[in-house]
Motif scaffolding. Structure first.
Motif: not given
Length: 333
Positions: A232, A235, A239
């Motif tokens: 990830e 992502e 974030t």
């Protein structure tokens, strides 16, 4: 001596069948010239050895028969020694793995072992009960400078139910656990789990007040670390940026796998993570940044393009990034 003689003939027969099997398989499909030559040599040596053992077993002397038995039994004894050694090593590895799973590998006192076991089981109620009892220090490091919070966070990266383990993390924080302790050998908890952990776990840390721009001693900001493993990555970078990470924060000067003072954009390009490059560019990464050593994004991209004969052979994701890079680099009228 009759038993010794018969045992020798049985072993000679078994080894003879093995030599014959090897001989018949030398010309099998897929065995190259080097393999055939090596196996032919081994078969020749084994045939000579068997011939010598046959002679020793035929001679009417006790000593020669015993010598033959010792030579014949030696491979079996060595095999048994290796087999037993592998078995005990496997058992040791299983015990160590189990100890790592339940936390007993890190904590020697019964109190913290019980707490770690409750965390491993995801038993929030039991964890609260145990933490209600007197504990010298919830942040006291154990083996490898691991704290209970570290153990819980690492457990969350491997758990089938990470949300339950994150509830345990909440309980630990409520009882005074901290992400960083005074021990100089301790790595801040978020840095220990940011690579194998999920974006959800990283979000939990950031929501609990972890600084996305924190730089550990002689290290780099966490935005570099989340790009190391393909878990990830996009992502997690998003974030961090959403929580205020600096897209231009340079890497440290003592990293093993990162060039000194590299920018996040350069590092993402070095790892050929073009989707992350696009994201960083959109969030304000400076494409013209240059390190004190003279490295910049252009050098990284030129190095990447060398094996390709032209744009038509390059990956589409890379060409999309180059297009956005050109648009961003073009001065507005």
């Amino acid at each position: 001596m009759k038993i010794v003689t018969i045992s020798n003939w049985v072993l000679i027969g078994i080894y003879g069948l093995l030599v014959l099997y090897t001989l018949l398989g030398i010309n099998r499909s897929g065995n190259d010239a080097a393999g055939r030559g090596m196996e032919s040599g081994l078969v020749f040596f084994a045939a000579l050895l068997l011939a010598g053992l046959i002679v020793l077993n035929i001679l009417p002397y006790r000593a020669t028969k015993i010598i033959a038995l010792v030579v014949l039994a030696l491979p079996a004894l060595v095999g048994l020694y290796i087999a037993f050694g592998n078995y005990f090593e496997l058992q040791k590895q299983r015990r160590n793995a189990a100890a790592s799973e339940d936390g007993s590998a890190y904590f020697q006192d019964a109190g913290r072992q019980q707490i770690a076991a409750a965390i491993a089981a995801g038993d929030v109620t039991q964890l609260k009960t145990l933490l209600a009892k007197p504990l010298p220090s919830i942040n006291e490091p154990g083996f490898q400078s691991k704290t209970l919070l570290d153990f819980a966070a690492l457990t969350a990266t491997k758990s089938d139910n990470p949300q339950l383990i994150m509830q345990c993390l909440d309980v630990l924080l409520e009882h005074g656990a901290t992400f960083q302790i005074a021990d100089s050998a301790h790595i801040p908890t978020q840095f220990q789990v940011c690579e194998p952990g999920s974006a959800e776990l990283l979000t939990w840390f950031l929501n609990k007040g972890v600084d996305p721009n924190m730089v550990p001693r002689d290290g780099s900001p966490i935005i570099f670390k989340v790009m190391d493993l393909d878990v990830e990555r996009l992502e997690k970078v998003q974030t961090l940026l959403d929580h205020g990470a600096n897209p231009n924060a340079p890497a440290g000067s003592h990293e093993y796998a990162i060039r000194p003072f590299t920018s996040p954009l350069m590092y993402a390009a070095q790892r050929q993570s073009w989707a992350i490059c696009e994201l960083l560019l959109e969030r304000g990464a400076d494409p013209n940044y240059r390190t004190p050593g003279g490295d910049d994004l252009k050098k990284v991209l030129d190095e990447f393009e060398k094996p390709y004969s032209g744009p038509e052979t390059m990956p589409v994701v890379y060409l999309n990034f180059k297009k956005k890079l050109t648009t961003k680099s073009t001065p507005k009228p």
